[in-house]
Design a protein around this motif. Structure first.
Motif, PDB file in Angstrom:
ATOM      1  N   TYR A  77      35.581 -29.623  14.079  1.00  0.00           N
ATOM      2  CA  TYR A  77      36.710 -29.148  12.889  1.00  0.00           C
ATOM      3  C   TYR A  77      37.693 -28.089  13.648  1.00  0.00           C
ATOM      4  O   TYR A  77      38.338 -27.702  13.909  1.00  0.00           O
ATOM      5  CB  TYR A  77      35.979 -28.271  11.523  1.00  0.00           C
ATOM      6  CG  TYR A  77      37.231 -27.381  11.241  1.00  0.00           C
ATOM      7  CD1 TYR A  77      38.739 -28.805  10.254  1.00  0.00           C
ATOM      8  CD2 TYR A  77      37.125 -25.942  10.631  1.00  0.00           C
ATOM      9  CE1 TYR A  77      39.703 -27.584   9.811  1.00  0.00           C
ATOM     10  CE2 TYR A  77      37.845 -26.040   9.346  1.00  0.00           C
ATOM     11  CZ  TYR A  77      39.344 -26.172   8.893  1.00  0.00           C
ATOM     12  OH  TYR A  77      40.172 -25.740   8.523  1.00  0.00           O
ATOM     13  N   ALA A  78      36.055 -26.715  14.356  1.00  0.00           N
ATOM     14  CA  ALA A  78      36.500 -25.890  15.202  1.00  0.00           C
ATOM     15  C   ALA A  78      37.324 -25.870  16.117  1.00  0.00           C
ATOM     16  O   ALA A  78      38.175 -25.447  16.353  1.00  0.00           O
ATOM     17  CB  ALA A  78      35.390 -24.528  15.417  1.00  0.00           C
ATOM     18  N   TRP A  79      36.590 -27.338  17.450  1.00  0.00           N
ATOM     19  CA  TRP A  79      37.358 -27.086  18.067  1.00  0.00           C
ATOM     20  C   TRP A  79      39.084 -28.379  18.145  1.00  0.00           C
ATOM     21  O   TRP A  79      40.365 -27.659  18.847  1.00  0.00           O
ATOM     22  CB  TRP A  79      36.568 -28.613  19.319  1.00  0.00           C
ATOM     23  CG  TRP A  79      37.001 -28.840  20.554  1.00  0.00           C
ATOM     24  CD1 TRP A  79      37.683 -30.170  20.319  1.00  0.00           C
ATOM     25  CD2 TRP A  79      37.603 -28.581  21.375  1.00  0.00           C
ATOM     26  NE1 TRP A  79      37.792 -30.298  21.464  1.00  0.00           N
ATOM     27  CE2 TRP A  79      37.874 -29.347  22.726  1.00  0.00           C
ATOM     28  CE3 TRP A  79      37.318 -26.991  21.707  1.00  0.00           C
ATOM     29  CZ2 TRP A  79      37.875 -28.952  24.072  1.00  0.00           C
ATOM     30  CZ3 TRP A  79      37.233 -26.691  23.263  1.00  0.00           C
ATOM     31  CH2 TRP A  79      37.766 -27.675  24.727  1.00  0.00           C
ATOM     32  N   ARG A  80      39.063 -29.470  16.886  1.00  0.00           N
ATOM     33  CA  ARG A  80      40.203 -30.155  17.280  1.00  0.00           C
ATOM     34  C   ARG A  80      40.809 -28.830  16.453  1.00  0.00           C
ATOM     35  O   ARG A  80      42.399 -29.142  16.938  1.00  0.00           O
ATOM     36  CB  ARG A  80      39.725 -31.166  15.738  1.00  0.00           C
ATOM     37  CG  ARG A  80      41.181 -31.876  15.705  1.00  0.00           C
ATOM     38  CD  ARG A  80      40.644 -33.193  15.250  1.00  0.00           C
ATOM     39  NE  ARG A  80      40.200 -32.628  14.288  1.00  0.00           N
ATOM     40  CZ  ARG A  80      38.804 -33.093  13.477  1.00  0.00           C
ATOM     41  NH1 ARG A  80      37.525 -33.244  14.355  1.00  0.00           N
ATOM     42  NH2 ARG A  80      38.415 -32.816  12.407  1.00  0.00           N
ATOM     43  N   GLY A  85      41.723 -28.168  20.221  1.00  0.00           N
ATOM     44  CA  GLY A  85      41.118 -28.954  21.615  1.00  0.00           C
ATOM     45  C   GLY A  85      41.582 -28.091  22.660  1.00  0.00           C
ATOM     46  O   GLY A  85      41.592 -28.552  23.645  1.00  0.00           O
ATOM     47  N   GLY A  86      41.236 -26.512  22.420  1.00  0.00           N
ATOM     48  CA  GLY A  86      41.012 -26.051  23.599  1.00  0.00           C
ATOM     49  C   GLY A  86      42.475 -25.113  23.514  1.00  0.00           C
ATOM     50  O   GLY A  86      42.242 -24.488  24.659  1.00  0.00           O
ATOM     51  N   ASN A  87      43.260 -25.546  23.250  1.00  0.00           N
ATOM     52  CA  ASN A  87      45.029 -25.496  24.039  1.00  0.00           C
ATOM     53  C   ASN A  87      44.752 -23.628  23.300  1.00  0.00           C
ATOM     54  O   ASN A  87      45.384 -23.361  23.875  1.00  0.00           O
ATOM     55  CB  ASN A  87      46.153 -25.927  23.097  1.00  0.00           C
ATOM     56  CG  ASN A  87      46.032 -27.312  23.822  1.00  0.00           C
ATOM     57  OD1 ASN A  87      45.897 -27.876  24.739  1.00  0.00           O
ATOM     58  ND2 ASN A  87      46.747 -28.648  22.365  1.00  0.00           N
ATOM     59  N   HIS A 114      33.065 -31.075  24.989  1.00  0.00           N
ATOM     60  CA  HIS A 114      33.818 -30.010  24.753  1.00  0.00           C
ATOM     61  C   HIS A 114      34.759 -30.092  26.299  1.00  0.00           C
ATOM     62  O   HIS A 114      33.935 -28.875  26.541  1.00  0.00           O
ATOM     63  CB  HIS A 114      34.511 -29.142  23.544  1.00  0.00           C
ATOM     64  CG  HIS A 114      34.021 -30.303  22.552  1.00  0.00           C
ATOM     65  ND1 HIS A 114      34.698 -30.915  21.904  1.00  0.00           N
ATOM     66  CD2 HIS A 114      33.308 -29.551  21.003  1.00  0.00           C
ATOM     67  CE1 HIS A 114      33.826 -31.569  20.748  1.00  0.00           C
ATOM     68  NE2 HIS A 114      33.578 -30.490  20.691  1.00  0.00           N
ATOM     69  N   ARG A 115      36.023 -29.965  26.581  1.00  0.00           N
ATOM     70  CA  ARG A 115      36.332 -29.945  27.992  1.00  0.00           C
ATOM     71  C   ARG A 115      38.178 -29.768  27.180  1.00  0.00           C
ATOM     72  O   ARG A 115      38.981 -30.906  27.416  1.00  0.00           O
ATOM     73  CB  ARG A 115      36.329 -31.176  28.677  1.00  0.00           C
ATOM     74  CG  ARG A 115      34.857 -31.581  28.919  1.00  0.00           C
ATOM     75  CD  ARG A 115      34.184 -30.516  29.917  1.00  0.00           C
ATOM     76  NE  ARG A 115      32.672 -30.781  30.191  1.00  0.00           N
ATOM     77  CZ  ARG A 115      31.420 -30.525  29.253  1.00  0.00           C
ATOM     78  NH1 ARG A 115      31.353 -29.692  27.793  1.00  0.00           N
ATOM     79  NH2 ARG A 115      30.485 -30.993  30.091  1.00  0.00           N
ATOM     80  N   HIS A 116      38.245 -28.768  28.807  1.00  0.00           N
ATOM     81  CA  HIS A 116      39.400 -28.096  28.710  1.00  0.00           C
ATOM     82  C   HIS A 116      39.987 -27.662  29.792  1.00  0.00           C
ATOM     83  O   HIS A 116      39.544 -26.894  30.474  1.00  0.00           O
ATOM     84  CB  HIS A 116      40.290 -27.275  27.269  1.00  0.00           C
ATOM     85  CG  HIS A 116      41.797 -27.065  27.182  1.00  0.00           C
ATOM     86  ND1 HIS A 116      42.353 -26.756  28.876  1.00  0.00           N
ATOM     87  CD2 HIS A 116      42.298 -27.417  26.622  1.00  0.00           C
ATOM     88  CE1 HIS A 116      43.118 -26.110  28.087  1.00  0.00           C
ATOM     89  NE2 HIS A 116      43.636 -26.953  26.654  1.00  0.00           N
TER      90      HIS A 116
END
Length: 307
Positions: A77-80, A85-87, A114-116
């Motif tokens: 939830y935190a990432w998405r 998604g890191g934006n 997770h990757r950005h």
């Protein structure tokens, strides 16, 4: 000294996690938050704390299937949802290229896969500047930056041992001078040294011995003052020691301060106000309660608790 029971330790974390999950929407950034510069950093801080603490719960693997599932879902939830998604981190990196905040938050999420790539490229560019190493920050914050670089597999931008030596704890001063803000600095020095409890062996023996001697008195003092946020962090430090005490008296007082819905007050009693206002006040001590519970329960189930 009697150690707290694993059941009590686990219950504190179980209740804290339930509250965090029920109130997860209050972590969400607004459109205004994403456009306000330094204000964005302040609003990102709770999200970074959420990511770090849920990573600890997922890592320790002692919470049971329900808690593990909730912690993983909160991380996703935190990432998405919270970080797009890191934006959001990439936007802050573009606004403040020398800020350590995007790197520190990304480090915990990067460990989970997770990757950005755009954020990574921007961080790499910032790290090529002399200014990256010259930016002034508290020594324990420098440790946090170096630890985040290590998580991403980057060449450290400074000497870790020198950074440790520059901290208050690294100098092991007179214990009676460990006042409020210094005590918080001590806890975070330990967190960064041990990678949030993942590697207790990274705590230098000299520092571990100093903490074993004086931490019980510090924790007792803050328990008497009913400062549950700082006491929670000190209980984490205890769990990071080679032989933690997991003092039953302190843990029982700490558990008694927790509200029925799982939130932990900062000091004394729970505040009043709207749900959003209460969340802003107590989300940190509640995250700390989940962290302290995971670390202490894990150590309680091992065989190295001090007699």
């Amino acid at each position: 000294m009697t150690a707290a029971s694993p059941a009590l330790l686990h219950r504190v974390g179980d209740q804290a996690l339930a509250w965090l999950h029920a109130n997860r929407e209050y972590f969400r950034l607004t459109d205004d938050d994403r456009e306000t510069g330094r204000g964005l950093v302040e609003r990102l801080k709770p999200i970074g704390e959420l990511a770090i603490n849920m990573r600890v719960l997922a890592r320790e693997g002692i919470a049971g299937s329900r808690q593990h599932d909730i912690s993983v879902r909160l991380l996703d939830y935190a990432w998405r949802d919270l970080l797009d998604g890191g934006n959001v981190l990439a936007e802050l990196q573009a606004q403040e290229p020398l800020s350590p905040v995007p790197l520190e938050i990304y480090g915990s999420l990067h460990e989970l896969g997770h990757r950005h790539l755009g954020l990574e490229a921007a961080i790499d560019l910032a790290r090529t500047t002399a200014s990256w190493q010259a930016v002034e920050m508290l020594p324990n914050r420098r440790l946090g930056l170096l630890n985040a670089e290590r998580k991403l597999g980057l060449v450290p931008s400074g000497d870790f041992e020198q950074a440790v030596a520059a901290t208050w704890l690294g100098r092991t001063p007179e214990p009676w001078t460990a006042q409020f803000h210094i005590a918080y600095d001590v806890t975070h020095t330990v967190f960064h040294l041990t990678d949030w409890g993942a590697e207790p062996d990274r705590l230098p023996p000299r520092i571990a011995s100093y903490l074993a001697l004086y931490l019980p008195a510090w924790a007792t003092d803050w328990a008497e003052l009913e400062h549950w946020d700082l006491l929670g962090e000190l209980l984490v430090v205890d769990a990071c020691l080679p032989r933690p005490t997991l003092d039953a008296r302190l843990w029982e007082r700490y558990a008694a301060a927790q509200s029925a819905d799982g939130a932990m007050p900062v000091q004394h009693e729970m505040p009043t106000g709207s749900p959003a206002t209460v969340f802003d006040i107590v989300h940190h001590p509640t995250l700390v309660a989940a962290f302290a519970s995971a670390m202490a329960t894990s150590r309680a189930l091992s065989s190295d608790v001090a007699a």
